[in-house]
Design a protein around this motif. Structure first.
Motif, mmCIF file in Angstrom:
data_model
loop_
_atom_site.group_PDB
_atom_site.id
_atom_site.type_symbol
_atom_site.label_atom_id
_atom_site.label_comp_id
_atom_site.label_asym_id
_atom_site.label_seq_id
_atom_site.Cartn_x
_atom_site.Cartn_y
_atom_site.Cartn_z
ATOM 1 N N ARG A 151 12.701 51.515 -21.079
ATOM 2 C CA ARG A 151 12.592 52.650 -22.002
ATOM 3 C C ARG A 151 12.900 53.959 -21.248
ATOM 4 N N GLU A 152 12.341 54.079 -20.050
ATOM 5 C CA GLU A 152 12.549 55.315 -19.281
ATOM 6 C C GLU A 152 14.018 55.482 -18.875
ATOM 7 N N ARG A 153 14.631 54.398 -18.412
ATOM 8 C CA ARG A 153 16.025 54.510 -17.954
ATOM 9 C C ARG A 153 16.988 54.771 -19.096
ATOM 10 N N ILE A 154 16.730 54.138 -20.234
ATOM 11 C CA ILE A 154 17.632 54.323 -21.367
ATOM 12 C C ILE A 154 17.308 55.625 -22.094
ATOM 13 N N GLY A 155 16.048 56.042 -22.017
ATOM 14 C CA GLY A 155 15.683 57.351 -22.548
ATOM 15 C C GLY A 155 15.240 57.355 -23.987
ATOM 16 N N LEU A 156 14.992 56.167 -24.542
ATOM 17 C CA LEU A 156 14.434 56.123 -25.896
ATOM 18 C C LEU A 156 13.696 54.813 -26.118
ATOM 19 N N PRO A 157 12.692 54.842 -27.000
ATOM 20 C CA PRO A 157 11.871 53.640 -27.211
ATOM 21 C C PRO A 157 12.519 52.624 -28.135
ATOM 22 N N LYS A 158 13.348 53.122 -29.091
ATOM 23 C CA LYS A 158 14.017 52.162 -29.975
ATOM 24 C C LYS A 158 15.195 52.822 -30.678
ATOM 25 N N GLU A 159 16.069 51.982 -31.157
ATOM 26 C CA GLU A 159 17.231 52.474 -31.902
ATOM 27 C C GLU A 159 17.732 51.364 -32.812
ATOM 28 N N ARG A 160 18.427 51.785 -33.861
ATOM 29 C CA ARG A 160 19.052 50.809 -34.753
ATOM 30 C C ARG A 160 20.516 50.699 -34.363
ATOM 31 N N ILE A 161 20.975 49.463 -34.259
ATOM 32 C CA ILE A 161 22.329 49.235 -33.751
ATOM 33 C C ILE A 161 23.108 48.356 -34.723
ATOM 34 N N GLU A 162 24.332 48.766 -34.957
ATOM 35 C CA GLU A 162 25.261 47.945 -35.734
ATOM 36 C C GLU A 162 25.994 47.087 -34.717
ATOM 37 N N THR A 163 25.819 45.791 -34.806
ATOM 38 C CA THR A 163 26.440 44.933 -33.797
ATOM 39 C C THR A 163 26.908 43.627 -34.422
ATOM 40 N N SER A 164 27.940 43.070 -33.808
ATOM 41 C CA SER A 164 28.375 41.741 -34.232
ATOM 42 C C SER A 164 28.153 40.746 -33.096
ATOM 43 N N ALA A 165 27.327 41.150 -32.126
ATOM 44 C CA ALA A 165 27.051 40.271 -30.983
ATOM 45 C C ALA A 165 26.442 38.957 -31.466
ATOM 46 N N ALA A 166 26.928 37.857 -30.898
ATOM 47 C CA ALA A 166 26.449 36.543 -31.321
ATOM 48 C C ALA A 166 25.154 36.162 -30.602
ATOM 49 N N GLU A 207 27.481 44.610 -24.704
ATOM 50 C CA GLU A 207 27.858 45.718 -25.595
ATOM 51 C C GLU A 207 27.156 47.012 -25.196
ATOM 52 N N LEU A 208 25.859 46.898 -24.944
ATOM 53 C CA LEU A 208 25.060 48.073 -24.574
ATOM 54 C C LEU A 208 25.518 48.640 -23.230
ATOM 55 N N LYS A 209 25.748 47.735 -22.267
ATOM 56 C CA LYS A 209 26.171 48.181 -20.927
ATOM 57 C C LYS A 209 27.484 48.956 -20.978
ATOM 58 N N ALA A 210 28.348 48.547 -21.899
ATOM 59 C CA ALA A 210 29.668 49.186 -22.003
ATOM 60 C C ALA A 210 29.582 50.577 -22.635
ATOM 61 N N ARG A 211 28.456 50.856 -23.317
ATOM 62 C CA ARG A 211 28.304 52.127 -24.013
ATOM 63 C C ARG A 211 28.219 53.327 -23.080
ATOM 64 N N GLU A 212 27.233 53.272 -22.167
ATOM 65 C CA GLU A 212 26.932 54.437 -21.324
ATOM 66 C C GLU A 212 26.316 53.965 -20.026
ATOM 67 N N ARG A 249 23.604 54.890 -18.576
ATOM 68 C CA ARG A 249 22.157 54.648 -18.567
ATOM 69 C C ARG A 249 21.829 53.224 -19.009
ATOM 70 N N TYR A 250 22.626 52.661 -19.912
ATOM 71 C CA TYR A 250 22.425 51.264 -20.312
ATOM 72 C C TYR A 250 22.849 50.327 -19.179
ATOM 73 N N ALA A 251 23.986 50.656 -18.565
ATOM 74 C CA ALA A 251 24.471 49.832 -17.458
ATOM 75 C C ALA A 251 23.432 49.802 -16.339
ATOM 76 N N ALA A 252 22.783 50.960 -16.092
ATOM 77 C CA ALA A 252 21.763 51.029 -15.038
ATOM 78 C C ALA A 252 20.535 50.200 -15.425
ATOM 79 N N ALA A 253 20.128 50.308 -16.688
ATOM 80 C CA ALA A 253 18.927 49.594 -17.129
ATOM 81 C C ALA A 253 19.121 48.074 -17.081
ATOM 82 N N PHE A 254 20.341 47.634 -17.391
ATOM 83 C CA PHE A 254 20.597 46.186 -17.452
ATOM 84 C C PHE A 254 21.344 45.665 -16.225
ATOM 85 N N ALA A 255 21.305 46.430 -15.129
ATOM 86 C CA ALA A 255 22.063 46.029 -13.931
ATOM 87 C C ALA A 255 21.557 44.703 -13.363
ATOM 88 N N ASP A 256 20.245 44.501 -13.394
ATOM 89 C CA ASP A 256 19.674 43.273 -12.831
ATOM 90 C C ASP A 256 18.916 42.529 -13.927
#
Lengths: 82, 148
Positions: free
Chosen positions: A11-26, A34-39, A41-48
């Motif tokens: 939550r701290e790294r991404i900077g928000l507690p929740k969000e609504r996302i339009e996705t076609s991820a299976a 998808e999230l990592k490719a956005r910005e 801060r997402y890439a950092a949060a999901f690095a490991d």
């Protein structure tokens, strides 16, 4: 639309507690990519991903789990209750 | 069987008394309290949780304890929010006809809620703050309850 929640340092790294996302991820793993490719801060949060747990509709799940029919996805670090 | 998730402090002694009193079917009651420990320089701890999933996870863990052991009752109270050193974070109580079941179930509840209930601890001290890392030993502790 899917509700995505983040807890603790995710939550701290991404900077928000929740969000609504339009996705076609299976799967969860597809959604993470998808999230990592956005910005950065997402890439950092999901690095490991070994340090990240996921719950689908409030039940623990694996990263290869399908997202079909899921309303709520939560990402968080290993739990430290007790 | 009861689960409470709350920000407010609770009176451990009073909860133990209420849990143990008036039983004629349980010869053994075990209670455990988790307390904020100051290893040096801890100013406060903040416990984040996942409302909704927390109650579900604790409900499932207590139901599993009731299934595995001959329990008459069990109780889990877990706080979230800000706590100071010395404050009670959580408690479990188990009531069983005999002590072996009460002790084992209390340990099971503790092992599971440490790493399977969605709580995250953050410690604040003079040098800043840090999320408490999950311990490998906590994950390994679950292994002993495997039914396979």
């Amino acid at each position: 639309m899917i509700e995505v929640l983040y807890f603790a340092w995710l939550r701290e790294r991404i900077g928000l507690p929740k969000e609504r996302i339009e996705t076609s991820a299976a799967t969860v793993a597809d959604l993470v990519e998808e999230l990592k490719a956005r910005e950065d801060r997402y890439a950092a949060a999901f690095a490991d991903l070994a340090a990240v747990r996921v719950a689908l509709d409030q039940e623990l799940a694996e990263f290869d789990a399908p997202l079909a029919g899921v309303r709520e996805v939560a990402f968080f670090p290993p739990m430290t209750g007790g | 069987m009861r689960v409470r998730v709350q920000a407010e402090p609770f009176d451990f002694g009073a909860e133990c008394g209420a849990f143990a009193t008036g039983r004629t079917d349980a010869g053994a009651v075990v209670t455990f309290a988790g307390i904020v420990r100051d290893d040096g320089g801890l100013a406060r701890m903040e416990l984040e949780h996942y409302p909704g999933m927390t109650e579900r996870a604790l409900g499932r863990i207590t139901a599993e304890a009731m299934r595995r052991w001959a329990l008459r009752d069990c109780l889990v109270i877990h706080r979230f929010g800000t706590m100071l050193p010395g404050e009670t974070i959580m408690m479990v109580g188990t009531a069983a006809p005999h002590r072996a079941d009460a002790f084992a179930a209390a340990e099971f509840l503790m092992d599971y809620l440490k790493s399977r209930a969605p709580f995250w601890k953050k410690e604040f001290g003079a040098d800043g703050s840090a999320w408490v890392a999950a311990k490998d030993t906590d994950e390994k502790a679950l292994g002993r309850w495997s039914e396979d």
